[in-house]
Write a protein that holds these residues in place. Structure first.
Motif, PDB file in Angstrom:
ATOM      1  N   ALA A   1       0.839  -1.198   0.000  1.00 59.15           N
ATOM      2  CA  ALA A   1       0.000   0.000   0.000  1.00 59.15           C
ATOM      3  C   ALA A   1       0.874   1.248   0.000  1.00 59.15           C
ATOM      4  O   ALA A   1       0.612   2.206  -0.729  1.00 59.15           O
ATOM      5  CB  ALA A   1      -0.923  -0.016   1.212  1.00 59.15           C
ATOM      6  N   ALA A   2       1.943   1.200   0.785  1.00 59.81           N
ATOM      7  CA  ALA A   2       2.810   2.375   0.842  1.00 59.81           C
ATOM      8  C   ALA A   2       3.516   2.579  -0.491  1.00 59.81           C
ATOM      9  O   ALA A   2       3.613   3.696  -1.002  1.00 59.81           O
ATOM     10  CB  ALA A   2       3.834   2.198   1.966  1.00 59.81           C
TER      11      ALA A   2
ATOM     12  N   ARG B   1       2.540   1.715  -3.430  1.00 66.02           N
ATOM     13  CA  ARG B   1       1.672   2.077  -4.545  1.00 66.02           C
ATOM     14  C   ARG B   1       0.991   3.416  -4.305  1.00 66.02           C
ATOM     15  O   ARG B   1       0.706   4.138  -5.255  1.00 66.02           O
ATOM     16  CB  ARG B   1       0.632   0.979  -4.750  1.00 66.02           C
ATOM     17  CG  ARG B   1      -0.249   1.199  -5.956  1.00 66.02           C
ATOM     18  CD  ARG B   1      -0.522  -0.094  -6.687  1.00 66.02           C
ATOM     19  NE  ARG B   1      -1.488   0.092  -7.753  1.00 66.02           N
ATOM     20  CZ  ARG B   1      -1.197   0.598  -8.939  1.00 66.02           C
ATOM     21  NH1 ARG B   1       0.027   0.982  -9.206  1.00 66.02           N
ATOM     22  NH2 ARG B   1      -2.133   0.719  -9.867  1.00 66.02           N
ATOM     23  N   TYR B   2       0.711   3.744  -3.058  1.00 68.81           N
ATOM     24  CA  TYR B   2      -0.152   4.904  -2.832  1.00 68.81           C
ATOM     25  C   TYR B   2       0.516   6.031  -2.050  1.00 68.81           C
ATOM     26  O   TYR B   2      -0.023   7.116  -1.995  1.00 68.81           O
ATOM     27  CB  TYR B   2      -1.434   4.473  -2.126  1.00 68.81           C
ATOM     28  CG  TYR B   2      -2.273   3.544  -2.970  1.00 68.81           C
ATOM     29  CD1 TYR B   2      -2.974   4.045  -4.062  1.00 68.81           C
ATOM     30  CD2 TYR B   2      -2.349   2.188  -2.688  1.00 68.81           C
ATOM     31  CE1 TYR B   2      -3.738   3.203  -4.860  1.00 68.81           C
ATOM     32  CE2 TYR B   2      -3.112   1.339  -3.479  1.00 68.81           C
ATOM     33  CZ  TYR B   2      -3.803   1.843  -4.559  1.00 68.81           C
ATOM     34  OH  TYR B   2      -4.544   1.022  -5.351  1.00 68.81           O
TER      35      TYR B   2
END
Lengths: 652, 306
Positions: A627-628, A630-631
């Motif tokens: 998540a980190a 990619r976002y």
């Protein structure tokens, strides 16, 4: 994608009904009456269901009716295979499918059936009006397909959209039409669009038979001359057909039906006229050609009396190259058997003309040329009248025509003239065919129609061979120099199209014929040979169907490769973290934890952690890392590597 | 990590309004995203209390406007009154000049009064008698609508509904929460005892922080995909507007910030999606009216993450 089980709205079912009607109406003419009524009833029922909001018939009914319909088709045709039974089955299924139209899934089935039925129309007819109708049905069906997905736009907008979609497909259609390998001969029985198959010249000629043929304005063939300025004069346009040497006192018959020559037995000398002839299907063997033909088309032969015969009956429109030797003569050394046949007369009958002929023989002896001149003079003196409506003749038909009624059509003239010469001891025979034709100024084709049917005589002169003599020309020169219309007295019943006193009609006829000829030549007549010519002009040398398939395969291979490359490139552009995540998801999927493509990473991680409590911490870490990566705004360079090793070492 | 102040704020509100963690969180997210909140629910489920508690713990002043059908714009915006002593007109600001405004039963007022409020909400300023006056910062409107009694009301048209960032429902408390409510201390008393956890300046800082939450290209792709789907799918009469797309992203940022993250995840978007789209999308098939949650779930489950 829209779900297939969503219900069908009223508007959508109306669209589907319209598509079903557009695609199946033209087929009704080819179907048995009971089937038309049954399918029509199903359509009407559907209309009531949609507009009055009645309930659908019970679920069990359509299958039962489908079985009953199939049995009906089997009883009707004794098979359920083949063109007509197959289409009949599809029509029944379409009607029944409309009756169980519940969800988008059924709508799709109906749309596909409609598309197939549109295709099916071409198995019955391939004319221009049919093609226009099919185009209309295609647009309506495509609009129904659009409406099945989104029924909000108004009718006009749907039709426009469908039209645009189909227009976008036209280049591909043309490409496939031009390049897809053509196969010699149809895969199955193709339609017979032959209006003239029943009328036309036959292998016998009785008084009145050609007059009957000339009542039709159907096109027999079209000829395109290589050098338009070199079209021979009307008086030389004799298109040779059946040759009839046998006479029984009333009817002349063909005797030679077997090919005797594989090449023309006369030298190819003298002025030649090259042309291409497109012969409409007529169901017989004759390939009409200008006298005398210098070429034999493929699969054809010449009989001993010079009829050009195809090996197969002409059931499809065919095209061949031909060269005419207008001044050639043939048969200088004719076989005695043939000459004997050309002298044979029935026992007794027609005493008056026999007496006259006996007089010629006494006067001129063996000088056949002089006898011929005498015969021509005699015919001239008799003041015969050329008419479509001669009186009926009795037993001595020749005598009655020459001395009593003096009225006749070309078959009377040819018959009487041939008889007279035979009676005088000169070999002669009747030749039937077509005479003249009309050049369409729009496309340059010379069109020969049934009303150009004609019969003339052929006389054998020692030292000259067979000489064409047209006795009709003696009485009515305008028949030969112009056409039937000019030669006939006013008020004779001719086909409407043969009248050339109406300028506008003539113009219209030319236009219609040019369009229909273009369609025949370039759409229906686009056969392997045309395709080869086209490809050669494109620079592909002597392409056969194998190399064409190879070219097509290479083309589609390159296109596929390009598409694949494009897709892969967009995939490669996708985030490496995403690729790692997909790998992780695949690992989890193996133990039944499926990642839905709409699920966020943390969401998925908590679900997976619930199912695999032992690995919960690991799963959460991976999800957080991903998540980190990619976002988040600025992920660490090292975290991708860490994610990679974590996922690689992860074993669910 | 989440700031301790926000934890304290949420804890305070949850102590007074029981069993409503999600709506409370949504309300706070709405405020942090500088949006306005529409609560559609029955009377007595705690709408006023929620507004009041929010104002209290955030250290903001609070006013309530009870909308009625005879209300005039001046009743909301304020009016100039001639001051005999000074011989000039003196502007008396209306209740709108408050940091937290509770517009109760907004659908009871005439469209004229409604639009006075809604325009002020959008512009964050009031223009009367040729003079423009700025509204206080922060400025937060909580409007309530009563869905049950529609007779004699003027339901807000869609264009006006779009001005609200969120539309939420409070709903009845669950049995355990209700029992605690019945058995516990007087809520009014508890409310009076509340102390502000932050100052308005701190709240403005939070709002700035929300705007700085990172939305990666992948996430913006996702928001776009969602919006695009509503525009092409036949399920709804009209798709989401660009303003709705902005609202969705802003709300997702606030949600991420409440979670203590400096970047938005798809989960944030999905969490705020029902509250953002339910009043903006009208299902095409009006007959089968489905709950807002179903619409949002359906949307979420057909749009894959890019």
């Amino acid at each position: 994608m829209a779900r297939l089980d969503r219900p069908v709205s009223r508007r959508q079912s109306s669209w589907l009904l319209a598509a079903a009607l557009a695609s199946s109406l033209p087929l009704a003419a080819h179907m048995p009456l009971w089937l038309v009524i049954a399918t029509g009833a199903a359509f009407a029922w559907r209309a009531l269901l949609s507009w009055r909001q009645y309930r659908l018939p019970p679920r069990g009914l359509p299958p039962v009716m489908a079985i009953a319909g199939s049995i009906g088709v089997f009883i009707e045709y004794h098979t359920i295979l083949g063109r007509t039974p197959g289409i009949a089955l599809l029509l029944i299924f379409l009607g029944l499918k409309l009756l169980e139209l519940r969800s988008a899934r059924d709508a799709m089935a109906i749309v596909l059936l409609c598309f197939f039925l549109v295709l099916g129309q071409f198995l019955f007819s391939q004319t221009i009006p049919m093609a226009l109708q099919a185009a209309f049905a295609l647009i309506v069906t495509t609009a129904a397909l659009l409406a099945a997905n989104d029924d909000r736009p108004p009718i006009r907008a749907q039709l426009t959209r469908a039209g645009i979609l189909l227009a976008q497909a036209v280049p591909l259609m043309l490409l496939l039409f031009l390049l897809f390998p053509r196969i010699e001969g149809p895969l199955w029985g193709l339609p017979e669009d032959r209006r003239s198959a029943t009328s036309g010249l036959s292998d016998s000629m009785a008084p009145g038979s050609i007059a009957q043929v000339s009542q039709s304005d159907a096109v027999v063939f079209r000829a395109l001359f290589k050098h338009p300025e070199n079209i021979p004069p009307q008086a030389q346009l004799y298109w040779r057909g059946p040759v009839m040497p046998a006479f029984d006192g009333r009817v002349w018959r063909v005797t030679q039906t077997r090919a005797a020559y594989a090449a023309p037995p006369w030298p190819a000398r003298g002025p030649a006229t090259d042309y291409e002839l497109t012969l409409e299907a007529h169901g017989k063997f004759w390939l009409f050609a200008l006298e005398l033909p210098a070429l034999l088309p493929a699969d054809s032969g010449l009989t001993a009396d010079y009829q050009l015969l195809s090996r197969q009956p002409v059931r499809n429109r065919m095209r061949f190259e031909q060269r005419a030797l207008l001044l050639a003569s043939a048969g200088r050394e004719e076989a005695p058997a043939l000459l004997r046949e050309a002298l044979a007369l029935p026992q007794g009958g027609n005493p008056r003309i026999r007496a006259v002929a006996e007089g010629w023989r006494r006067q001129h002896g063996n000088d056949t040329a002089a006898i011929l001149v005498a015969a021509k003079e005699f015919f001239n003196r008799q003041l015969l009248i050329y008419t479509l409506n001669p009186p009926l003749l009795g037993k001595d038909s020749v005598d009655e025509f020459l001395f009593d009624s003096k009225r006749g059509f070309c078959e009377h003239f040819a018959s009487a003239f041939t008889f007279a010469l035979r009676a005088a001891g000169v070999p002669a025979r009747v030749v039937a065919g077509y005479q003249g034709g009309e050049v369409n100024p729009l496309d340059g084709y010379l069109v020969v129609r049934q009303y150009d049917a004609h019969a003339w005589s052929e006389v054998w002169l020692a030292g000259q061979g067979w000489v064409r003599v047209d006795p009709t020309a003696i009485a009515a020169p305008s028949r030969i120099n112009e056409n039937v219309m000019a030669a006939l007295p006013a008020g004779e019943p001719l086909p409407f199209l043969a009248r050339n006193d109406l300028a506008w009609l003539r113009e219209l006829r030319h236009r219609l014929d040019a369009v229909s000829n273009g369609w025949n030549q370039w759409v229906l007549g686009y056969n392997p040979q045309r395709q080869r010519d086209f490809l050669t002009r494109l620079g592909l040398d002597s392409p056969d169907w194998r190399s064409m398939i190879a070219v097509l395969a290479i083309f589609s291979g390159i296109t596929l490769l390009a598409l694949t490359f494009w897709i892969l490139r967009s995939r490669q552009r996708s985030d490496p973290a995403l690729l790692l995540w997909r790998r992780f998801a695949r690992k989890l999927a193996r133990c039944g934890i499926v990642w839905q493509p709409w699920q966020g990473p943390l969401d998925f991680a908590s679900r997976a952690a619930e199912k695999l409590p032992g690995r919960a911490a690991e799963i959460r870490e991976i999800a957080h890392d991903y998540a980190a990566l990619r976002y988040a705004a600025k992920p660490h360079e090292s975290s991708l590597l860490r994610l990679k090793t974590r996922i690689a070492s992860f074993k669910p | 990590m989440r700031s301790p102040e926000i934890d304290a704020i949420l804890a305070d509100i949850n102590r007074i309004i029981l069993g409503k963690e999600r709506p409370i969180r949504q309300a706070l997210a709405c405020l942090l995203a500088r949006g306005h909140l529409l609560i559609e629910d029955l009377p007595g489920v705690g709408k006023t209390t929620l507004a009041h508690v929010l104002a209290r713990v955030l250290g903001l002043d609070f006013q309530r406007i009870q909308f009625t059908s005879d209300m005039l714009p001046a009743d909301i915006l304020g009016v100039s009154i001639f001051d005999r002593a000074s011989g000039t007109f003196h502007f008396h600001p209306g209740p709108i000049f408050t940091q937290v405004v509770l517009a109760d039963e907004i659908n009871r007022a005439t469209p004229r009064a409604q639009s006075a409020l809604l325009e002020a909400m959008e512009e964050r300023q009031v223009t009367t008698e040729g003079q423009t006056r700025l509204l206080p910062e922060p400025f937060f409107v909580i409007a309530t609508q009563n869905p049950a009694y529609q007779i004699g009301t003027f339901p807000l048209p869609e264009s006006q509904l779009d001005r609200f960032l969120f539309r939420i429902e409070l709903g009845y408390p669950d049995p355990a929460a209700e029992r605690e409510l019945l058995a516990g201390a007087d809520r009014r008393q508890m409310l009076a005892e509340l102390v502000p956890r932050i100052q308005p300046a701190q709240l403005l800082a939070f709002q700035r922080q929300v705007r700085a939450v990172h939305a990666s290209p992948a996430l913006i792709d996702y928001v776009q995909a969602l919006v695009r789907h509503t525009r092409t799918s036949p399920e709804w009469q009209a798709g989401l507007s660009p303003r709705a797309g902005l609202a969705l992203l802003a709300a997702a940022r606030a949600w991420a910030m409440l979670d203590g993250r400096d970047h938005v995840l798809p989960e944030d978007v999905q969490a705020v999606l029902p509250a953002v789209i339910s009043h903006r999308l009208r299902p095409h098939d009006d007959a089968g009216k489905v709950g807002s949650g179903v619409t949002a779930t359906r949307l979420i489950e057909v749009v894959p993450l890019p």
